[in-house]
Design an enzyme around this catalytic site. Structure first.
Site, PDB file in Angstrom:
ATOM      1  N   ASP A 167      -1.108   1.241  -9.258  1.00  0.00           N
ATOM      2  CA  ASP A 167      -2.410   0.699  -8.850  1.00  0.00           C
ATOM      3  C   ASP A 167      -3.299   1.909  -8.629  1.00  0.00           C
ATOM      4  O   ASP A 167      -3.138   2.629  -7.638  1.00  0.00           O
ATOM      5  CB  ASP A 167      -2.242  -0.131  -7.568  1.00  0.00           C
ATOM      6  CG  ASP A 167      -3.539  -0.790  -7.121  1.00  0.00           C
ATOM      7  OD1 ASP A 167      -4.617  -0.405  -7.616  1.00  0.00           O
ATOM      8  OD2 ASP A 167      -3.473  -1.692  -6.258  1.00  0.00           O
ATOM      9  N   HIS A 208     -12.929  -2.090  -1.994  1.00  0.00           N
ATOM     10  CA  HIS A 208     -13.070  -3.424  -1.385  1.00  0.00           C
ATOM     11  C   HIS A 208     -14.540  -3.513  -1.007  1.00  0.00           C
ATOM     12  O   HIS A 208     -14.944  -3.101   0.077  1.00  0.00           O
ATOM     13  CB  HIS A 208     -12.153  -3.571  -0.167  1.00  0.00           C
ATOM     14  CG  HIS A 208     -10.693  -3.499  -0.543  1.00  0.00           C
ATOM     15  ND1 HIS A 208      -9.706  -3.218   0.357  1.00  0.00           N
ATOM     16  CD2 HIS A 208     -10.067  -3.680  -1.737  1.00  0.00           C
ATOM     17  CE1 HIS A 208      -8.526  -3.226  -0.272  1.00  0.00           C
ATOM     18  NE2 HIS A 208      -8.723  -3.495  -1.542  1.00  0.00           N
ATOM     19  N   HIS A 240     -10.972  -9.240  -4.823  1.00  0.00           N
ATOM     20  CA  HIS A 240     -12.036  -8.830  -3.913  1.00  0.00           C
ATOM     21  C   HIS A 240     -13.226  -8.353  -4.738  1.00  0.00           C
ATOM     22  O   HIS A 240     -13.106  -8.108  -5.937  1.00  0.00           O
ATOM     23  CB  HIS A 240     -11.536  -7.697  -3.000  1.00  0.00           C
ATOM     24  CG  HIS A 240     -10.848  -6.571  -3.745  1.00  0.00           C
ATOM     25  ND1 HIS A 240     -11.542  -5.539  -4.333  1.00  0.00           N
ATOM     26  CD2 HIS A 240      -9.541  -6.359  -4.050  1.00  0.00           C
ATOM     27  CE1 HIS A 240     -10.695  -4.723  -4.933  1.00  0.00           C
ATOM     28  NE2 HIS A 240      -9.464  -5.198  -4.795  1.00  0.00           N
ATOM     29  N   ARG A 260       2.512  -6.501 -10.057  1.00  0.00           N
ATOM     30  CA  ARG A 260       1.107  -6.902  -9.863  1.00  0.00           C
ATOM     31  C   ARG A 260       0.370  -6.531 -11.130  1.00  0.00           C
ATOM     32  O   ARG A 260       0.671  -5.504 -11.752  1.00  0.00           O
ATOM     33  CB  ARG A 260       0.499  -6.214  -8.638  1.00  0.00           C
ATOM     34  CG  ARG A 260      -0.948  -6.593  -8.379  1.00  0.00           C
ATOM     35  CD  ARG A 260      -1.467  -6.237  -6.977  1.00  0.00           C
ATOM     36  NE  ARG A 260      -1.516  -4.802  -6.730  1.00  0.00           N
ATOM     37  CZ  ARG A 260      -0.692  -4.148  -5.946  1.00  0.00           C
ATOM     38  NH1 ARG A 260       0.273  -4.780  -5.300  1.00  0.00           N
ATOM     39  NH2 ARG A 260      -0.807  -2.829  -5.779  1.00  0.00           N
ATOM     40  N   GLU A 294      -5.985 -10.099  -9.205  1.00  0.00           N
ATOM     41  CA  GLU A 294      -4.769  -9.303  -9.049  1.00  0.00           C
ATOM     42  C   GLU A 294      -3.615 -10.055  -8.391  1.00  0.00           C
ATOM     43  O   GLU A 294      -3.179  -9.690  -7.305  1.00  0.00           O
ATOM     44  CB  GLU A 294      -5.077  -8.028  -8.264  1.00  0.00           C
ATOM     45  CG  GLU A 294      -5.840  -8.230  -6.950  1.00  0.00           C
ATOM     46  CD  GLU A 294      -6.068  -6.903  -6.219  1.00  0.00           C
ATOM     47  OE1 GLU A 294      -5.088  -6.201  -5.971  1.00  0.00           O
ATOM     48  OE2 GLU A 294      -7.230  -6.585  -5.901  1.00  0.00           O
ATOM     49  N   HIS A 329       0.834  -1.208   0.000  1.00  0.00           N
ATOM     50  CA  HIS A 329       0.000   0.000   0.000  1.00  0.00           C
ATOM     51  C   HIS A 329       0.867   1.256   0.000  1.00  0.00           C
ATOM     52  O   HIS A 329       0.628   2.202   0.752  1.00  0.00           O
ATOM     53  CB  HIS A 329      -0.973  -0.010   1.179  1.00  0.00           C
ATOM     54  CG  HIS A 329      -2.060  -1.031   1.017  1.00  0.00           C
ATOM     55  ND1 HIS A 329      -2.801  -1.516   2.059  1.00  0.00           N
ATOM     56  CD2 HIS A 329      -2.518  -1.668  -0.078  1.00  0.00           C
ATOM     57  CE1 HIS A 329      -3.674  -2.402   1.597  1.00  0.00           C
ATOM     58  NE2 HIS A 329      -3.521  -2.516   0.309  1.00  0.00           N
TER      59      HIS A 329
END
Ligand code: GLY
Ligand code: MN
Ligand code: MN
Length: 433
Positions: A255, A356, A349, A400, A379, A238
């Protein structure tokens, strides 16, 4: 029928007889001194009301005689509107948002005891809305104190969110259209970033290219803080500091997703800062891409994110053994969760009003089956940090690849397919730019 009205009607259908449900809006939040963060409505409240203003409550009353949707919202106020902007008011709440009645929010404490008198059950987000609970406690205390005057207070309290979140999990046609738009705008932002990227840029400058394109494509909101991570920063899952310089020879992981009318896009792409994958970067990238493409092909009604992830883990471990990054027996490495040094998050998710998104996932032993109308992300990632116990050539690389997938009757529809992800396509796009 209006979309929001029809959602309220399906919530009514799931309420018990003689009950009342109450939901509140988000509040404005102070950033510093007298400046506020940009307002973001509670997703639950937005879903049921369509109102994008603070200081509001939605009340659904279900009695034997009637079902009534009542909005409590801010009063029209000429001076406030000159300083801070338009307010919907009560008249338009009825005409434009199809509420049966609308009152000023200041009237809530006075009206709520009257609406609740004789009602058996209150639905509200239990333990999840402190401010609303303070209101309910005050009203309940007053009503219980008035029982000798013939007031009958509710005696049953039910969490409203499991009902609402099951509804939100399965997207309507209108929601799928908005999610598709959010996905397409997000994709355009990623394409622009690939075209704009040059060694020497700062991560936040590349971030601004993504978010500039979101605005050009029709939305000013991001669905979450954008991650733009050069080189080893991509191993911080993150990472949102976005304050380092992008260097020749590094990969950069972005992202980022646009939010369109409340609905989130969520895309990750990883590409070379200078436009060319090195040999080792390409080997790792191709492994993640093959895993991601295969995982997407497994999205269909009846599949589970848990099973898809088990296949991802198997393919990841086999691939890492083949590259010499892991050693040992695949089944044992999986049983020991040794892959978590390199792939430590889930496969995806639910996606919707929240990035999310809400809805139950089931348990490890009884994972939830995917159904048409769900939207999920796929992902997989591979993160090899500076201190990993591997050959130096693999270190400081994070990859990713993330797409948003609508579960259809027959499989999965990739909503974010516009952004290239094969090595050739990415290199060609960057070379053209
Ligand atoms: N952008 C947050 C996530 O991918 O889950
Ligand atoms: Mn995601
Ligand atoms: Mn993401």
């Amino acid at each position: 029928m209006n979309e929001f009205e029809s959602r309220r009607i399906s919530f009514f259908e799931q309420m018990s007889d003689n009950s009342l449900a109450i939901f509140s809006s988000s509040d404005e939040k102070v950033r510093n001194n007298d400046s506020e963060y940009r307002f973001r409505q509670s997703s639950d409240f937005l879903y049921l009301s369509g109102l994008n203003e603070p200081d509001a409550c939605l009340v659904l009353v279900k009695t034997e005689d009637a079902q009534k949707s009542i909005l409590f919202n801010r009063a029209k106020d000429r001076l406030e509107e000159i300083w801070h902007g338009y307010r919907l008011g009560q008249k338009a709440a009825v005409s434009d948002l199809y509420f049966d009645q609308a009152y000023q929010i200041d009237e809530l404490l006075e009206k709520l005891p009257l609406l609740l008198n004789g009602i058996d059950t209150i639905y509200f987000p239990i333990f999840q809305d402190e401010k609303l609970e303070i209101v309910l406690k005050e009203v309940m205390t007053e009503m219980r104190g008035d029982k000798r005057k013939g007031v009958i207070a509710p005696h049953q309290f039910i969490d409203s969110l499991p009902i609402l979140h099951e509804m939100r999990l399965i997207k309507s046609e209108a929601e799928i259209a908005l999610l598709s738009e959010a996905a397409e705008i997000s994709a355009a932002g990623h394409i622009r970033a690939m075209q704009a990227c040059r060694p020497g840029m700062w991560e936040y400058q590349l971030q601004s290219e993504v978010e500039y394109e979101f605005a050009q494509q029709g939305t000013r909101d991001i669905a979450y803080n954008s991650i733009v991570a050069g080189g080893e920063n991509a191993c911080i899952l993150h990472y949102t500091n976005n304050n380092r310089q992008l260097r020749d020879g590094q990969l950069v992981l972005i992202d980022a997703g646009a939010e369109y009318q409340g609905y989130a896009g969520d895309i990750t792409r990883t590409f070379p800062v200078n436009g060319h994958f090195s040999e080792h970067q390409a080997m790792l990238y191709q492994l993640v891409l093959d895993i991601q493409v295969r995982a997407i092909s497994q999205v269909r009604p009846g599949a589970t994110l848990f099973d898809i992830n088990q296949n991802v883990i198997k393919q990841m471990v086999d691939g890492l053994i083949e590259l010499g990054i892991m050693e040992g027996d695949p089944d044992e490495l999986i049983a020991q969760e040794a892959y978590k040094d390199f792939y430590m998050h889930g496969i995806g998710h639910y996606l919707g009003l929240d990035v999310h998104d809400v809805g139950e996932y089931g348990t490890k032993d009884n994972p939830r089956l995917l159904e048409p109308g769900m939207v999920v992300t796929i992902e997989p990632g591979l993160y090899i940090s500076h201190d990993a116990d591997v050959d130096d050539v693999w270190k400081k690389i994070g990859i990713r690849i993330e797409d948003d997938v609508l579960v259809t009757e027959s499989g999965g529809d990739v909503l974010t397919a516009d952004v290239p992800k094969s090595i050739n396509e990415i290199e060609a796009l960057m070379a053209d730019a």
